[in-house]
Design a protein around this motif. Structure first.
Motif, mmCIF file in Angstrom:
data_model
loop_
_atom_site.group_PDB
_atom_site.id
_atom_site.type_symbol
_atom_site.label_atom_id
_atom_site.label_comp_id
_atom_site.label_asym_id
_atom_site.label_seq_id
_atom_site.Cartn_x
_atom_site.Cartn_y
_atom_site.Cartn_z
ATOM 1 N N SER A 1 66.886 33.292 3.180
ATOM 2 C CA SER A 1 65.590 32.603 3.246
ATOM 3 C C SER A 1 65.101 32.670 4.682
ATOM 4 C CB SER A 1 65.745 31.145 2.800
ATOM 5 O OG SER A 1 66.187 31.069 1.459
ATOM 6 N N LEU A 2 63.995 33.390 4.904
ATOM 7 C CA LEU A 2 63.552 33.704 6.260
ATOM 8 C C LEU A 2 62.346 32.897 6.725
ATOM 9 C CD1 LEU A 2 63.874 37.605 6.164
ATOM 10 C CD2 LEU A 2 65.461 35.967 7.194
ATOM 11 N N ALA A 3 61.795 32.031 5.874
ATOM 12 C CA ALA A 3 60.492 31.448 6.194
ATOM 13 C C ALA A 3 60.507 29.923 6.241
ATOM 14 C CB ALA A 3 59.448 31.933 5.194
ATOM 15 N N ASN A 4 61.556 29.330 6.804
ATOM 16 C CA ASN A 4 61.615 27.862 6.927
ATOM 17 C C ASN A 4 61.508 27.171 5.580
ATOM 18 O OD1 ASN A 4 62.105 27.409 9.634
ATOM 19 N ND2 ASN A 4 59.968 27.284 10.195
ATOM 20 N N GLY B 1 63.541 27.181 1.344
ATOM 21 C CA GLY B 1 64.617 27.723 0.530
ATOM 22 C C GLY B 1 65.360 26.620 -0.182
ATOM 23 N N PRO B 2 66.212 26.973 -1.149
ATOM 24 C CA PRO B 2 66.950 25.968 -1.902
ATOM 25 C C PRO B 2 67.949 25.217 -1.024
ATOM 26 C CG PRO B 2 67.758 28.163 -2.429
ATOM 27 C CD PRO B 2 66.536 28.346 -1.592
ATOM 28 N N VAL B 3 68.171 23.962 -1.353
ATOM 29 C CA VAL B 3 69.127 23.169 -0.574
ATOM 30 C C VAL B 3 70.559 23.429 -1.026
ATOM 31 C CG1 VAL B 3 67.440 21.398 -0.032
ATOM 32 C CG2 VAL B 3 68.854 21.154 -2.083
ATOM 33 N N ILE B 4 70.717 23.965 -2.246
ATOM 34 C CA ILE B 4 72.052 24.307 -2.739
ATOM 35 C C ILE B 4 72.003 25.725 -3.291
ATOM 36 C CG2 ILE B 4 73.875 23.765 -4.391
ATOM 37 C CD1 ILE B 4 72.982 20.875 -4.327
ATOM 38 N N ALA B 5 72.813 26.602 -2.724
ATOM 39 C CA ALA B 5 72.953 27.973 -3.204
ATOM 40 C C ALA B 5 74.361 28.438 -2.861
ATOM 41 C CB ALA B 5 71.913 28.895 -2.568
ATOM 42 N N ARG B 6 74.888 29.340 -3.662
ATOM 43 C CA ARG B 6 76.293 29.737 -3.522
ATOM 44 C C ARG B 6 76.591 30.339 -2.163
ATOM 45 N NH1 ARG B 6 78.799 34.639 -5.124
ATOM 46 N NH2 ARG B 6 81.077 34.463 -5.260
ATOM 47 N N ARG B 7 75.852 31.354 -1.793
ATOM 48 C CA ARG B 7 75.968 31.952 -0.458
ATOM 49 C C ARG B 7 74.554 32.100 0.079
ATOM 50 N NH1 ARG B 7 79.620 37.231 -1.094
ATOM 51 N NH2 ARG B 7 78.298 37.432 -2.957
ATOM 52 N N HIS B 8 74.232 31.287 1.066
ATOM 53 C CA HIS B 8 72.846 31.162 1.497
ATOM 54 C C HIS B 8 72.769 31.283 3.011
ATOM 55 C CE1 HIS B 8 68.892 28.599 1.217
ATOM 56 N NE2 HIS B 8 68.650 29.878 1.384
ATOM 57 N N VAL B 9 71.919 32.195 3.474
ATOM 58 C CA VAL B 9 71.645 32.360 4.902
ATOM 59 C C VAL B 9 70.206 31.938 5.142
ATOM 60 C CG1 VAL B 9 71.466 33.999 6.807
ATOM 61 C CG2 VAL B 9 73.344 34.205 5.157
ATOM 62 N N LEU C 1 73.312 30.247 9.558
ATOM 63 C CA LEU C 1 71.945 30.009 10.003
ATOM 64 C C LEU C 1 71.501 31.111 10.954
ATOM 65 C CD1 LEU C 1 72.156 26.156 10.742
ATOM 66 C CD2 LEU C 1 71.281 27.265 8.676
ATOM 67 N N LEU C 2 70.221 31.452 10.883
ATOM 68 C CA LEU C 2 69.604 32.416 11.788
ATOM 69 C C LEU C 2 68.541 31.694 12.603
ATOM 70 C CD1 LEU C 2 68.875 35.271 9.204
ATOM 71 C CD2 LEU C 2 70.953 34.969 10.559
ATOM 72 N N CYS C 3 68.315 32.163 13.819
ATOM 73 C CA CYS C 3 67.239 31.584 14.635
ATOM 74 C C CYS C 3 66.765 32.630 15.640
ATOM 75 C CB CYS C 3 67.703 30.308 15.330
ATOM 76 S SG CYS C 3 68.932 30.576 16.615
ATOM 77 N N PRO C 4 65.602 32.404 16.282
ATOM 78 C CA PRO C 4 65.004 33.444 17.119
ATOM 79 C C PRO C 4 65.443 33.457 18.572
ATOM 80 C CG PRO C 4 63.444 31.682 16.826
ATOM 81 C CD PRO C 4 64.645 31.317 16.002
ATOM 82 N N SER C 5 66.101 32.392 19.063
ATOM 83 C CA SER C 5 66.424 32.329 20.489
ATOM 84 C C SER C 5 67.641 31.451 20.733
ATOM 85 C CB SER C 5 65.229 31.778 21.283
ATOM 86 O OG SER C 5 64.962 30.442 20.894
ATOM 87 N N GLU C 6 68.256 31.640 21.893
ATOM 88 C CA GLU C 6 69.385 30.790 22.275
ATOM 89 C C GLU C 6 68.936 29.342 22.439
ATOM 90 O OE1 GLU C 6 72.449 31.524 22.354
ATOM 91 O OE2 GLU C 6 72.490 33.721 22.374
ATOM 92 N N THR C 7 67.701 29.147 22.885
ATOM 93 C CA THR C 7 67.165 27.794 23.024
ATOM 94 C C THR C 7 67.174 27.068 21.689
ATOM 95 O OG1 THR C 7 65.758 28.488 24.876
ATOM 96 C CG2 THR C 7 65.155 26.455 23.743
ATOM 97 N N VAL C 8 66.717 27.740 20.635
ATOM 98 C CA VAL C 8 66.712 27.123 19.308
ATOM 99 C C VAL C 8 68.138 26.927 18.799
ATOM 100 C CG1 VAL C 8 65.991 27.396 16.901
ATOM 101 C CG2 VAL C 8 64.424 28.008 18.738
ATOM 102 N N ALA C 9 69.014 27.891 19.044
ATOM 103 C CA ALA C 9 70.404 27.751 18.607
ATOM 104 C C ALA C 9 71.047 26.502 19.204
ATOM 105 C CB ALA C 9 71.199 28.991 18.994
#
Length: 301
Positions: free
Chosen positions: A36-39, A41-49, A86-94
């Motif tokens: 899910s790339l757009a902020n 997505g489901p709150v429960i999924a088997r394997r979810h990024v 989880l994915l994010c765009p910058s170290e600041t956000v991480a």
């Protein structure tokens, strides 16, 4: 790269689509990794990024409406508990994700963002047109009020310059917005087409981004990779991504911001800087980083 399947909603309407996203989508994706790339997505999924683009509603809740803040925070908390990665765009956000949501740094991959240019890269304009370009939603976090306060000081030094602002009103999700100034040297362009935006970025004398907060700031990247000089707010994420490439200023000080715009308007982007940003911030590089994160989830590492 593993094949990627796009799963699109089979229903229409906000409420029904939200229900589909929470119930049907995880079932359809149960045999592989769901991304899910757009902020959203489901709150429960088997394997979810899940991609979290910023944590502004945690860092500055006063900028957002209460309903939006409740929804965004609830989703973030759920993903922090249930998402595989989880994915994010910058170290600041991480760093902010770890601070607010408690996820370990090993569970977060910084994938960056890419510039807008496809095909042959634009060459810097030989003769730039006398305008400064700003791109951003008319909202408090974009800080256009400070730019409007700084603009008369810019004009005193460079009376030939005009200011062109691209961006719509922030809408109901945002708690405040900048007041527009009735000034013939300022043009509010609203929404423009991709082709028009390309031309404006390449032709501008300089680009300015006075934002108080960003998770990345793709418009700065677009300007620098086109060879357009940039004046930017001196905030953590801008220093992380663009240190040495912009003229920085305190975004709360209109005098400093005016000086930064004047500096950028007299500057050039070093070809080595432009080319390095083009190389390291392409969408192909972003896709590669996402695929590496997915492989880790598939392997269970």
């Amino acid at each position: 790269m593993e094949p990627v399947a796009l799963i699109e909603p089979t229903v229409r309407g906000v409420a029904v689509t939200n229900l589909w996203e929470q119930v049907v989508l995880p079932l359809r994706a149960r045999h592989d990794v769901l991304v899910s790339l757009a902020n959203s997505g489901p709150v429960i999924a088997r394997r979810h990024v899940v991609a979290i683009h910023d944590t502004a509603h945690w860092d500055h809740p006063e900028w957002f409406s209460l309903p939006y803040r409740i929804k965004a925070r609830s989703l973030n908390r759920s993903w922090a508990r249930t998402a595989s990665h989880l994915l994010c765009p910058s170290e600041t956000v991480a760093t902010n994700i770890s601070r607010w949501l408690g996820r370990d740094a090993a569970d977060i991959t910084v994938v960056g963002n890419g510039h807008r240019w496809r095909g042959p890269m634009p060459e810097p304009a030989h003769e730039r047109r006398p305008f400064v370009l700003a791109v951003g939603t008319i909202s408090t976090r974009k800080n256009l009020g400070a730019l409007l306060a700084a603009w008369p000081m810019v004009r005193r030094e460079r009376p030939e310059l005009t200011l062109r602002i691209i961006g719509a009103d922030g809408g109901h999700n945002f708690a405040g917005s900048a007041h527009r100034v009735d000034d013939p040297s300022i043009e509010y362009l609203g929404y423009v087409s991709d082709a028009a935006l390309d031309q404006l970025i390449v032709e501008a004398t300089s680009f300015v981004s006075p934002s108080l907060y960003e998770g990345f700031n793709i418009p700065i990247l677009d300007a620098l990779t086109a060879g357009t000089p940039v004046a930017a707010s001196d905030i953590d994420v801008h220093r992380e991504l663009f240190d040495g490439a912009c003229s920085f200023a305190d975004p709360t000080d209109p005098t400093a911001l005016a000086a930064s715009v004047l500096d950028a308007s007299a500057a050039t982007v070093a070809p080595a800087t432009r080319d390095e940003l083009r190389r390291t911030h392409s969408w192909a590089m972003v896709a590669h980083r996402i695929e590496s994160a997915l492989e880790g989830v598939r392997r269970g590492t």
